[in-house]
Design a protein around this motif. Structure first.
Motif, PDB file in Angstrom:
ATOM      1  N   TRP A 212       0.814  -1.225   0.000  1.00  0.00           N
ATOM      2  CA  TRP A 212       0.000   0.000   0.000  1.00  0.00           C
ATOM      3  C   TRP A 212       0.841   1.266   0.000  1.00  0.00           C
ATOM      4  N   GLN A 213       2.133   1.148   0.276  1.00  0.00           N
ATOM      5  CA  GLN A 213       3.015   2.326   0.192  1.00  0.00           C
ATOM      6  C   GLN A 213       3.030   2.870  -1.240  1.00  0.00           C
ATOM      7  N   ARG A 214       2.666   2.009  -2.183  1.00  0.00           N
ATOM      8  CA  ARG A 214       2.764   2.401  -3.588  1.00  0.00           C
ATOM      9  C   ARG A 214       1.427   2.781  -4.205  1.00  0.00           C
ATOM     10  N   GLU A 215       0.413   2.869  -3.377  1.00  0.00           N
ATOM     11  CA  GLU A 215      -0.934   3.203  -3.854  1.00  0.00           C
ATOM     12  C   GLU A 215      -0.928   4.494  -4.677  1.00  0.00           C
ATOM     13  N   VAL A 216      -1.601   4.459  -5.815  1.00  0.00           N
ATOM     14  CA  VAL A 216      -1.761   5.683  -6.613  1.00  0.00           C
ATOM     15  C   VAL A 216      -3.237   5.875  -6.958  1.00  0.00           C
ATOM     16  N   ALA A 217      -3.620   7.120  -7.203  1.00  0.00           N
ATOM     17  CA  ALA A 217      -4.957   7.423  -7.701  1.00  0.00           C
ATOM     18  C   ALA A 217      -4.778   8.408  -8.852  1.00  0.00           C
ATOM     19  N   THR A 218      -5.404   8.095  -9.974  1.00  0.00           N
ATOM     20  CA  THR A 218      -5.145   8.896 -11.183  1.00  0.00           C
ATOM     21  C   THR A 218      -5.653  10.324 -11.042  1.00  0.00           C
ATOM     22  N   CYS A 219      -6.508  10.588 -10.044  1.00  0.00           N
ATOM     23  CA  CYS A 219      -7.063  11.944  -9.890  1.00  0.00           C
ATOM     24  C   CYS A 219      -6.200  12.835  -9.006  1.00  0.00           C
ATOM     25  N   HIS A 220      -5.120  12.274  -8.448  1.00  0.00           N
ATOM     26  CA  HIS A 220      -4.233  13.111  -7.631  1.00  0.00           C
ATOM     27  C   HIS A 220      -3.324  13.937  -8.525  1.00  0.00           C
TER      28      HIS A 220
ATOM     29  N   LEU B 274       3.571   1.793 -14.590  1.00  0.00           N
ATOM     30  CA  LEU B 274       4.935   2.345 -14.534  1.00  0.00           C
ATOM     31  C   LEU B 274       5.106   3.192 -13.275  1.00  0.00           C
ATOM     32  N   ARG B 275       4.046   3.898 -12.922  1.00  0.00           N
ATOM     33  CA  ARG B 275       4.123   4.782 -11.763  1.00  0.00           C
ATOM     34  C   ARG B 275       4.273   4.008 -10.456  1.00  0.00           C
ATOM     35  N   TYR B 276       3.705   2.799 -10.396  1.00  0.00           N
ATOM     36  CA  TYR B 276       3.835   1.979  -9.193  1.00  0.00           C
ATOM     37  C   TYR B 276       5.298   1.760  -8.809  1.00  0.00           C
ATOM     38  N   VAL B 277       6.157   1.764  -9.816  1.00  0.00           N
ATOM     39  CA  VAL B 277       7.570   1.470  -9.554  1.00  0.00           C
ATOM     40  C   VAL B 277       8.218   2.612  -8.765  1.00  0.00           C
ATOM     41  N   ASN B 278       7.860   3.848  -9.096  1.00  0.00           N
ATOM     42  CA  ASN B 278       8.385   5.019  -8.372  1.00  0.00           C
ATOM     43  C   ASN B 278       7.229   5.964  -8.045  1.00  0.00           C
ATOM     44  N   PRO B 279       6.348   5.541  -7.154  1.00  0.00           N
ATOM     45  CA  PRO B 279       5.078   6.263  -6.994  1.00  0.00           C
ATOM     46  C   PRO B 279       5.223   7.697  -6.471  1.00  0.00           C
ATOM     47  N   ARG B 280       6.290   7.984  -5.761  1.00  0.00           N
ATOM     48  CA  ARG B 280       6.402   9.334  -5.176  1.00  0.00           C
ATOM     49  C   ARG B 280       7.501  10.160  -5.835  1.00  0.00           C
ATOM     50  N   MET B 281       8.028   9.695  -6.925  1.00  0.00           N
ATOM     51  CA  MET B 281       9.102  10.430  -7.592  1.00  0.00           C
ATOM     52  C   MET B 281       8.601  11.800  -8.031  1.00  0.00           C
ATOM     53  N   GLU B 282       9.407  12.828  -7.791  1.00  0.00           N
ATOM     54  CA  GLU B 282       8.922  14.185  -8.052  1.00  0.00           C
ATOM     55  C   GLU B 282       9.434  14.825  -9.324  1.00  0.00           C
ATOM     56  N   ASP B 283      10.545  14.331  -9.864  1.00  0.00           N
ATOM     57  CA  ASP B 283      11.067  15.016 -11.052  1.00  0.00           C
ATOM     58  C   ASP B 283      10.896  14.217 -12.343  1.00  0.00           C
ATOM     59  N   ALA B 284      10.219  13.094 -12.253  1.00  0.00           N
ATOM     60  CA  ALA B 284       9.970  12.295 -13.465  1.00  0.00           C
ATOM     61  C   ALA B 284       8.822  11.333 -13.175  1.00  0.00           C
ATOM     62  N   PRO B 285       8.146  10.852 -14.222  1.00  0.00           N
ATOM     63  CA  PRO B 285       7.050   9.905 -13.984  1.00  0.00           C
ATOM     64  C   PRO B 285       7.565   8.584 -13.399  1.00  0.00           C
ATOM     65  N   PHE B 286       8.811   8.230 -13.747  1.00  0.00           N
ATOM     66  CA  PHE B 286       9.398   6.985 -13.239  1.00  0.00           C
ATOM     67  C   PHE B 286      10.889   7.022 -13.525  1.00  0.00           C
ATOM     68  N   ASP B 287      11.607   6.141 -12.863  1.00  0.00           N
ATOM     69  CA  ASP B 287      13.034   6.018 -13.100  1.00  0.00           C
ATOM     70  C   ASP B 287      13.258   4.890 -14.103  1.00  0.00           C
ATOM     71  N   SER B 288      13.942   5.186 -15.181  1.00  0.00           N
ATOM     72  CA  SER B 288      14.076   4.191 -16.253  1.00  0.00           C
ATOM     73  C   SER B 288      14.738   2.900 -15.785  1.00  0.00           C
ATOM     74  N   ASP B 289      15.777   3.007 -14.962  1.00  0.00           N
ATOM     75  CA  ASP B 289      16.457   1.796 -14.493  1.00  0.00           C
ATOM     76  C   ASP B 289      15.528   0.943 -13.651  1.00  0.00           C
ATOM     77  N   ASP B 290      14.800   1.579 -12.741  1.00  0.00           N
ATOM     78  CA  ASP B 290      13.877   0.839 -11.882  1.00  0.00           C
ATOM     79  C   ASP B 290      12.791   0.159 -12.706  1.00  0.00           C
ATOM     80  N   VAL B 291      12.262   0.916 -13.639  1.00  0.00           N
ATOM     81  CA  VAL B 291      11.188   0.386 -14.474  1.00  0.00           C
ATOM     82  C   VAL B 291      11.703  -0.767 -15.342  1.00  0.00           C
ATOM     83  N   ASN B 292      12.918  -0.616 -15.834  1.00  0.00           N
ATOM     84  CA  ASN B 292      13.485  -1.688 -16.651  1.00  0.00           C
ATOM     85  C   ASN B 292      13.759  -2.943 -15.835  1.00  0.00           C
TER      86      ASN B 292
END
Length: 834
Positions: free
Chosen positions: A122-130, A507-525
């Motif tokens: 649940w630390q990675r929970e996202v909602a598209t309306c946020h 993709l966002r689940y991988v870095n849900p709180r990242m602030e300067d990009a939608p995700f980190d490419s290495d993590d996502v890969n």
RNA sequence: GCCUGGGUGGCGGAAUGGCAGACGCAUCGGACUUAAAAUCCGAUGAGCAAUAGCUCGUGAGGGUUCGACUCCCUCCCCAGGCACCA
């Protein structure tokens, strides 16, 4: 230990335990071969879920828990597809802000998921309306815009009075709105599109990279993309010299063209009307077509109508001049909006030609063996006739040469046409991510600079207005300045379709709180592609095609190494129930009044029982019928298991003894030991290979039956008890993914440490499967006649001899002559007799 | 029309070339109980038979095979996708 199975107590306790120990947190995994990204489609927060929704999440949870027990680093996140129309309609009618209604629904549904014991990080929970999420949805829009894949055009779009504009994918085949069922009309509007057509070929080709997708889904996508191979052939208008190219899949019928048919929306029609020389009736016909809804016009039984333009076209192959007609059966959106009509070999052209008494010219001779039916176009193959230099050749074989001929003479080319259209992504609604564009009178449509994202939805909006987008009426939102020239400008008031918000959440689940990009490419890969995606078949085209498209664009932009987001897909069947009203079987829905609430069942039976029945109901890929009494069976099974552990509590405590080797065990003990390991083998296979949770559970039930009939009075040695203990504890381990709470509790009661997933998965002892004796099935002429016990591993000749010596078999054979004996070692002997 | 699944007891379903109906629901009979619930034991595809046992049976028909729910051909029915897409 309680004598009665206190599900209520233990379920709450273990749910708390999982939460406190962060049992479902994704650890920082390092080994790509031991990672498992298990993704279940996130829900639209409608407010409450029924048992049919539950099936989805329970299945994902079984897999998550199983993979964890197998030692995988598992990522198993959950979130909310939180933008959407129902919340906005509630705002209109009830005066509740969509944000408030959505939050409330999310909270309730999250409680439901927790009460089922479904485990997520649940630390990675996202909602598209946020705003923290839709900021990056907007960023993706800008990326598409920058790459020339987002454009605005005024076009006739699908229009639903309630849901505003719709993508083609959202219109059902009967011409109604997928969401609300209203009739969809065409309306000319300025709209934003994504150029998915530019990716049509790759989206089609790369389906081959997805062998772990259901064939059905790949098929549906291929159908939707609709690739056709053929040729473009350039006809021209005799009277004006204008070019009039056509796309055809049948260039082999080119010598049979007797007229040309164009769509009422074709540019030449406008030119004709502007010239003022159009014959009487043309303007009226075009107007009539324009007013008929698209679905009606393209209905199969719609009569073919048309009007002669007075103009003619030149067939470049044979120099013939044929009349140009405007017809209602040609679509402007497909090919070039013009069709070379060959009535002899195309049914539609045939029907039209008959109606308007146009000539029919045969150019392919039907096979003598399968002649054409009279009154129909012949669409089969055969030798070409009336076709100049191609006479006598087989039409299929000549196809290539015909195209080359056109190419050499420069009036044609091979061509490929796709059915798929560009993706309409804008909506005229408030509750969505605003399109990050500013309209300036001097600079045009200017993208919002990245550092200004997100373009936030204004809070103070009037939802009371009957029609129109509330955003457009919000001055504080609309009025802004142009980022390019600084002059006053207006914000785009369309919002992005829900589909766009939901096609990158994995993709966002991988870095849900990242602030300067939608995700980190290495993590996502590292984490993607998703190892197992689970969801409903209803997303076969929409969501899954869009997600694939978006990932391909991100890949092209160098942001992901992978080309496909989901390595494996599982589409679960729906749960249906007979309606009390008419006794028919329907998918569960409020309107049909056949909804079963999981909340009540959890209260009455507990989550584990609900889970067990949901999984046992049938093969998970198929639709299933909910039977209110069926859940009793699952409840009985868990109660029996509980009672067993309660009754044998002392014996089940580990006293340090271990089973002796299988061949030294007394027969009854050995037989239980064998059953245990057969269960381990079959249960593991059922989970791994086909997700056949129903049969996996059946195996576990069989094992419990065998354990219960094991006679403790007779086999009282410590080593027999060790086998018994091993059988019970392994059973609990295998049950854990399905019924996790009771398994945790009983695991602890039998001496295990809390956290059963950490204890791994029972190991298979191949030696346990061995037998000294086997039962041989004896058939005579393929019919079962006897069963005989023989030593295992007997050579075929010896087995044959033993069988033939058997008294019973000899009686059966009396008076017959043996022709042949087939021996399947350790299994079967079939005697063929006369 | 084209394509993809599917058709097995009263019901949900097992079995992918080798004992059809695992497992469960329901039903019937029995035990326990003052009674009921719960629980436990037994029966349960159809037909014939006193029994041993026999015959039939996986949508229909044909074929391959020692042997077919399973493979092949033809057809029927149900569900889903695409479809005036040239």
């Amino acid at each position: 230990m309680n004598e009665k199975y206190p599900f209520n107590q233990i379920e709450k306790r273990w749910q708390k335990f999982w939460q406190e120990t962060d049992a479902f947190g994704a650890d920082t995994a390092t080994r790509p071969d031991r990672k498992f990204y298990c993704l279940t489609m996130f829900p639209y927060p409608s407010g409450t879920m029924h048992v049919g929704h539950g099936r989805n999440y329970i299945m994902g949870d079984v897999l998550t828990r199983y993979k964890r027990a197998r030692g995988f680093s598992v990522l198993s996140p959950m979130g909310w597809d939180a933008f959407g129309l129902p919340a906005e309609n509630a705002a209109k009618t009830l005066g509740i802000h969509p944000r408030e209604a959505t939050t409330r629904n999310i909270n309730h549904m999250k409680q439901q998921l927790l009460s089922w014991g479904v485990g997520y990080d649940w630390q990675r929970e996202v909602a598209t309306c946020h705003p923290d999420y839709y900021r990056w949805t907007q960023w993706i829009f800008l990326l598409f815009h920058q790459r020339g894949l987002a454009y605005q055009k005024k076009a006739p779009v699908n229009w639903c009075e309630l849901c505003t504009t719709l993508a083609n994918e959202e219109v059902l085949p009967d011409g109604t709105c997928e969401r609300c069922g209203r009739k969809v009309r065409k309306k000319a509007l300025n709209q934003w599109f994504f150029k998915i057509t530019e990716y049509a070929q790759r989206l089609l080709e790369d389906l081959e990279l997805l062998p772990q997708w259901p064939e059905k889904v790949r098929h549906m996508q291929a159908n939707w993309i609709g690739r056709s191979e053929g040729a473009q052939i350039n006809f021209s208008i005799i009277e004006t010299g204008d070019p009039c190219p056509v796309f055809t899949t049948r260039p082999d019928t080119i010598y049979g063209v007797t007229f040309m048919a164009i769509a009422p929306e074709h540019p030449l029609v406008e030119k004709l009307l502007a010239a003022g020389s159009a014959p009487e009736g043309v303007a009226e016909f075009v107007e009539e077509c324009r007013n008929i809804p698209a679905a009606e016009r393209s209905a199969e039984d719609a009569p073919k109508k048309g009007v002669f333009t007075g103009w003619h076209v030149l067939n470049p192959f044979n120099g013939e001049q044929v009349p140009l007609w405007i017809t209602n059966y040609v679509l402007m959106e497909y090919g070039t909006g013009a069709v070379m009509a060959v009535p002899a070999h195309d049914q539609r052209d045939y029907d039209f030609a008959r109606t308007y008494k146009l000539p029919i010219k045969e150019v392919i001779r039907p096979d003598a063996e399968k002649p054409a039916e009279t009154g129909q176009a012949y669409t089969g193959d055969g030798p070409m006739v009336n076709s100049g230099p191609f006479d006598g050749r087989n039409n299929r074989e000549a196809m290539h040469d015909l195209i080359r001929f056109a190419h050499d003479k420069q009036f044609g080319e091979s061509a490929i046409s796709y059915r798929i259209r560009d993706w309409l992504i804008s909506r005229q609604r408030y509750w969505g991510a605003p399109v990050p564009i500013i309209h300036c009178e001097t600079c045009g449509a200017v993208p919002v600079p990245e550092q200004d994202l997100p373009v936030r939805l204004p809070e103070n909006v009037d939802f009371k207005a009957e029609t129109g987008n509330p955003l457009a009426a919000c001055d504080e939102f609309v009025n802004t300045i142009c980022p390019a020239c600084g002059k006053p400008a207006r914000r785009e008031t369309d919002t992005l379709a829900q589909w766009l918000c939901s096609c990158w959440y994995f993709l966002r689940y991988v870095n849900p709180r990242m602030e300067d990009a939608p995700f980190d490419s290495d993590d996502v890969n590292f984490w993607l592609p998703v190892d197992q995606y689970i969801g409903g078949i209803e997303h076969a085209v929409l969501h899954l095609l869009y997600s694939r498209f978006v990932v391909k664009v991100l890949h092209d932009a160098g942001l992901t190494a992978f080309k496909e987001p989901f390595a494996a897909l599982f589409t679960q069947g729906m749960i249906c129930k007979r309606s009390d009203k008419d006794g028919q079987l329907y998918k569960m829905s409020k309107s049909k009044g056949n909804v079963v609430s999981p909340d009540e069942l959890v209260r009455e039976y507990g989550a584990d029982t609900l889970r067990m029945y949901t999984l046992f109901i049938g093969p998970p890929e198929k639709d299933a019928e909910w039977n209110d009494r069926g859940i009793e069976g699952a409840a009985r099974f868990l109660r029996r298991l509980w009672r067993l552990v309660y009754n044998q509590h002392a014996i089940l405590q580990d006293d340090g003894t271990t089973p002796v080797p299988a061949h030294q065990m007394p027969e009854a003990t050995r037989s239980l030991y064998r059953k245990l390991h057969e269960t381990i083998r079959d249960c593991t296979r059922d989970i791994e290979e086909h997700f056949h949770f129903n049969t996996a559970i059946a195996r576990i039930m069989e094992l419990l039956n065998a354990i219960e009939s094991f006679d403790m009075e007779q086999d009282t040695r410590a080593s027999d008890h060790a086998v018994f203990r091993s059988a019970v504890r392994s059973l609990i381990q295998m049950l854990a993914p399905f019924a996790p709470h009771i398994s945790e509790e009983l695991w602890q009661e039998t001496g295990g440490a809390p956290g059963i997933m950490e204890a791994g998965w029972p190991a298979l002892d191949e030696a346990a499967l061995e037998r000294d004796n086997v039962e041989i099935v004896v058939q005579i002429n393929g019919k079962l006649r006897a069963r005989i016990q023989l030593a295992a591993g007997l050579p075929p000749a010896d087995a044959e001899k033993a069988v033939l010596q058997n008294e019973h078999v000899q009686r059966q054979l009396a008076g017959h002559q043996i022709r042949k004996v087939i021996v399947v070692p350790d299994k079967l002997v079939n005697i063929a007799v006369k």
